[in-house]
Design an enzyme around this catalytic site. Structure first.
Site, mmCIF file in Angstrom:
data_model
loop_
_atom_site.group_PDB
_atom_site.id
_atom_site.type_symbol
_atom_site.label_atom_id
_atom_site.label_comp_id
_atom_site.label_asym_id
_atom_site.label_seq_id
_atom_site.Cartn_x
_atom_site.Cartn_y
_atom_site.Cartn_z
ATOM 1 N N GLN A 1 0.833 -1.202 0.000
ATOM 2 C CA GLN A 1 0.000 0.000 0.000
ATOM 3 C C GLN A 1 0.872 1.259 0.000
ATOM 4 O O GLN A 1 1.658 1.455 0.916
ATOM 5 C CB GLN A 1 -0.871 -0.014 1.268
ATOM 6 C CG GLN A 1 -1.724 1.214 1.455
ATOM 7 C CD GLN A 1 -2.541 1.130 2.737
ATOM 8 O OE1 GLN A 1 -2.077 0.532 3.721
ATOM 9 N NE2 GLN A 1 -3.709 1.715 2.744
ATOM 10 N N GLY A 2 0.721 2.090 -1.018
ATOM 11 C CA GLY A 2 1.501 3.333 -1.091
ATOM 12 C C GLY A 2 0.608 4.539 -0.825
ATOM 13 O O GLY A 2 0.241 5.250 -1.767
ATOM 14 N N SER B 1 4.467 -1.164 4.156
ATOM 15 C CA SER B 1 4.638 -2.489 4.769
ATOM 16 C C SER B 1 4.944 -3.519 3.693
ATOM 17 O O SER B 1 4.222 -3.617 2.698
ATOM 18 C CB SER B 1 3.368 -2.911 5.512
ATOM 19 O OG SER B 1 3.090 -2.035 6.552
ATOM 20 N N GLU C 1 -9.539 -1.793 4.936
ATOM 21 C CA GLU C 1 -8.312 -1.948 5.722
ATOM 22 C C GLU C 1 -8.622 -1.942 7.217
ATOM 23 O O GLU C 1 -8.120 -2.767 7.971
ATOM 24 C CB GLU C 1 -7.327 -0.814 5.401
ATOM 25 C CG GLU C 1 -6.046 -0.928 6.228
ATOM 26 C CD GLU C 1 -5.005 0.139 5.909
ATOM 27 O OE1 GLU C 1 -5.323 1.096 5.189
ATOM 28 O OE2 GLU C 1 -3.873 -0.013 6.405
HETATM 29 C C1 FAD Z 1 2.935 -0.811 11.576
HETATM 30 C C2 FAD Z 1 2.591 0.230 10.556
HETATM 31 C C3 FAD Z 1 2.367 -0.170 9.245
HETATM 32 C C4 FAD Z 1 2.074 0.807 8.267
HETATM 33 N N1 FAD Z 1 1.907 0.392 6.979
HETATM 34 C C5 FAD Z 1 1.666 1.313 6.014
HETATM 35 C C6 FAD Z 1 1.556 0.919 4.642
HETATM 36 O O1 FAD Z 1 1.675 -0.246 4.297
HETATM 37 N N2 FAD Z 1 1.335 1.869 3.729
HETATM 38 C C7 FAD Z 1 1.188 3.192 4.044
HETATM 39 O O2 FAD Z 1 0.928 4.000 3.161
HETATM 40 N N3 FAD Z 1 1.307 3.617 5.334
HETATM 41 C C8 FAD Z 1 1.549 2.698 6.323
HETATM 42 N N4 FAD Z 1 1.689 3.119 7.639
HETATM 43 C C9 FAD Z 1 1.663 4.551 7.943
HETATM 44 C C10 FAD Z 1 0.436 4.980 8.707
HETATM 45 O O3 FAD Z 1 -0.710 4.988 7.895
HETATM 46 C C11 FAD Z 1 0.734 6.382 9.288
HETATM 47 O O4 FAD Z 1 1.805 6.223 10.199
HETATM 48 C C12 FAD Z 1 -0.458 6.950 9.996
HETATM 49 O O5 FAD Z 1 -1.456 7.305 9.079
HETATM 50 C C13 FAD Z 1 -0.080 8.217 10.820
HETATM 51 O O6 FAD Z 1 0.639 9.126 10.074
HETATM 52 P P1 FAD Z 1 2.039 9.737 10.618
HETATM 53 O O7 FAD Z 1 2.899 8.584 11.039
HETATM 54 O O8 FAD Z 1 2.548 10.652 9.564
HETATM 55 O O9 FAD Z 1 1.660 10.544 11.931
HETATM 56 P P2 FAD Z 1 1.046 12.040 12.020
HETATM 57 O O10 FAD Z 1 -0.076 12.162 11.036
HETATM 58 O O11 FAD Z 1 2.179 13.000 11.901
HETATM 59 O O12 FAD Z 1 0.467 12.057 13.477
HETATM 60 C C14 FAD Z 1 1.262 12.306 14.644
HETATM 61 C C15 FAD Z 1 0.342 12.349 15.853
HETATM 62 O O13 FAD Z 1 -0.592 13.451 15.725
HETATM 63 C C16 FAD Z 1 -1.928 12.960 15.886
HETATM 64 N N5 FAD Z 1 -2.838 13.695 14.994
HETATM 65 C C17 FAD Z 1 -2.610 14.014 13.687
HETATM 66 N N6 FAD Z 1 -3.685 14.663 13.169
HETATM 67 C C18 FAD Z 1 -4.620 14.735 14.166
HETATM 68 C C19 FAD Z 1 -5.939 15.282 14.242
HETATM 69 N N7 FAD Z 1 -6.514 15.856 13.183
HETATM 70 N N8 FAD Z 1 -6.608 15.187 15.422
HETATM 71 C C20 FAD Z 1 -6.024 14.587 16.506
HETATM 72 N N9 FAD Z 1 -4.774 14.061 16.481
HETATM 73 C C21 FAD Z 1 -4.082 14.121 15.327
HETATM 74 C C22 FAD Z 1 -1.876 11.501 15.473
HETATM 75 O O14 FAD Z 1 -2.941 10.762 16.074
HETATM 76 C C23 FAD Z 1 -0.507 11.080 16.014
HETATM 77 O O15 FAD Z 1 -0.601 10.756 17.375
HETATM 78 C C24 FAD Z 1 1.983 2.177 8.631
HETATM 79 C C25 FAD Z 1 2.205 2.561 9.960
HETATM 80 C C26 FAD Z 1 2.516 1.603 10.914
HETATM 81 C C27 FAD Z 1 2.752 2.050 12.323
#
Ligand code: FAD
Length: 394
Positions: A130-131, A165, A248
């Site tokens: 997934q990208g 992932s 998902e």
């Molecule tokens: C094990 C794992 C597998 C993954 N696999 C994939 C994959 O295969 N493909 C892919 O594309 N992505 C993948 N991801 C990425 C995942 O989708 C993102 O990490 C997730 O969407 C959060 O984005 P971020 O890490 O940029 O955090 P951020 O968006 O920067 O968030 C940081 C913090 O701020 C909080 N926050 C942000 N916005 C708000 C809001 N509006 N209100 C309240 N709180 C908020 C969040 O809850 C979090 O605690 C994976 C992540 C993990 C941990």
């Protein structure tokens, strides 16, 4: 009823005759879980189990036969699942193809894309990744910057994805790209399917706290993707992206149905904390285990109801956020409680003094921290539930 009983008998007989003995019982070696794909070699029995089930379409029992699925009715699929559970048989195939892109294509894909991809998913030939996420686009996914510029029958894609992932093991990726940088951010996005072998795709694994490295950064430099690989409309990708997230989130919650180790909290508590008249000695731990197991039973029943609705044609909507939120938070509670029960034995990393099982408890606990982030964080799920399920104001 008679038909169903006949189907049950036939299914049981067929499973008895065709399932390798080693595919019964709990999964002890993660290599025995089949994700399919061209890049991984599986043990002979795992491959045989995949092949015989795929031949009948039973890796995707309810998908239509014309796309390689089993064509089973909702009732028949339930019978198959029950007979597999009774025989303690593991699923022959898992992965993003079966749980995410396949259901999405059935729902939104063109006939051409369905015919090209669904049979290969059923047979486990292609592993998907997934990208979605990018360095500057996680929770605020619609801010993504990976650009795709139309050139005749192709899109030229440039940008970077992160947290992909199993990107290094996948054969194809479904991804979101920006096709109209001038449009409001939700309106200029397109959903594409991309072969990972295309020149210009490069993947670099990222190391995690739990020790393993299941995810990657993916770099895209002048990657040419055929325009016919668009799912839905050009610039209409946001709706498709959200539909996929529904699948998902339900899938992530589904993973936390307790399967193989139902008695694990209880047996570990007896073993590490002692028993009294057949009960766990510590009444507080007893109480906490009972609460976790009751909450689990409620989640399992609600998920079963939702699955029945899905088979009847109901598309997963915003309510999948409830399952995702609850399932992942509950899994964290379960894993943390197990570490507490094991005491110092639950804090091993490697080396002597710890059994394999104890080391797995530590690693599973650390891995569970990611559950409330992947597929959209808990905070984001609560926002969705507040707005789209409860109808609360912004
Ligand atoms: C094990 C794992 C597998 C993954 N696999 C994939 C994959 O295969 N493909 C892919 O594309 N992505 C993948 N991801 C990425 C995942 O989708 C993102 O990490 C997730 O969407 C959060 O984005 P971020 O890490 O940029 O955090 P951020 O968006 O920067 O968030 C940081 C913090 O701020 C909080 N926050 C942000 N916005 C708000 C809001 N509006 N209100 C309240 N709180 C908020 C969040 O809850 C979090 O605690 C994976 C992540 C993990 C941990």
């Amino acid at each position: 009823m008679a038909d169903q009983e006949r189907f049950r008998d036939d299914t049981r007989r067929w499973l008895d005759a065709n399932a390798p003995a080693s595919m019964r019982g709990p999964l002890t070696n993660p290599d025995d879980l089949c994700w399919g794909g061209k890049k991984t070699r599986y043990p002979a029995d795992v491959k045989r189990w995949l092949d015989v089930m795929a031949e009948r379409g039973w890796t995707a029992p309810t998908w239509p036969r014309e796309y390689g699925g089993g064509g089973l009715s909702k009732e028949e699929a339930k019978v198959l699942a029950e007979e597999m559970a009774k025989a303690r048989l593991r699923p022959p195939l898992t992965g993003f193809g079966l749980s995410m892109i396949g259901p999405l294509l059935l729902q939104e894909g063109s006939e051409e894309l369905k015919r090209e991809h669904l049979p290969r998913i059923v047979r486990g030939e292609i592993r998907w990744c997934q990208g979605y996420s990018e360095p500057g686009a996680g929770s605020d996914l619609a801010s993504l910057q990976t650009r795709a510029v139309r050139e005749g029958d192709w899109f030229l894609v440039n940008g970077q994805k992160v947290w992909t992932s199993y990107g290094d093991k996948a054969d194809w990726m479904f991804l979101l790209v920006r096709t109209d940088p001038e449009a409001p951010k939700h309106s200029g996005i397109t959903f594409l399917l991309m072969d990972m072998e295309t020149p210009g795709v490069s993947v670099r694994p990222i190391r995690l706290i739990s020790g393993s490295s299941p995810f990657c950064e993916t770099f895209l430099t002048d990657v040419r993707v055929p325009a016919r690989n668009v799912v839905g409309r050009v610039n209409g990708g946001w709706l498709i992206a959200k539909a996929l997230l529904g699948h998902e989130r339900t899938m992530i919650a589904d993973v936390f149905k307790e399967r193989d180790d139902k008695q694990r909290l209880v047996s570990s508590a007896r073993r590490y904390l002692g028993g009294e008249n057949g009960r766990i000695a510590d009444p507080v731990v007893r109480d906490r285990i009972a609460q976790v197991e009751m909450d689990q039973a409620c989640l399992d029943l609600t998920l079963a109801r939702s699955r029945d609705n899905a088979k009847a044609g109901h598309k997963p909507g915003a309510e999948s956020s409830i399952f995702k939120y609850y399932g992942t938070e509950l899994n964290q509670r379960r894993r943390a409680l197990l570490v507490e029960i094991l005491g110092p034995q639950g804090l091993g990393w490697d080396g002597p003094g710890f059994t394999e099982d104890e080391l797995r408890v530590t690693r599973d606990w650390l891995r569970s921290r990611g559950n409330t982030i992947e597929g959209g964080t808990s905070e984001v799920q609560l926002n969705i539930i507040a707005k789209r399920v409860l109808g609360l104001p912004d």
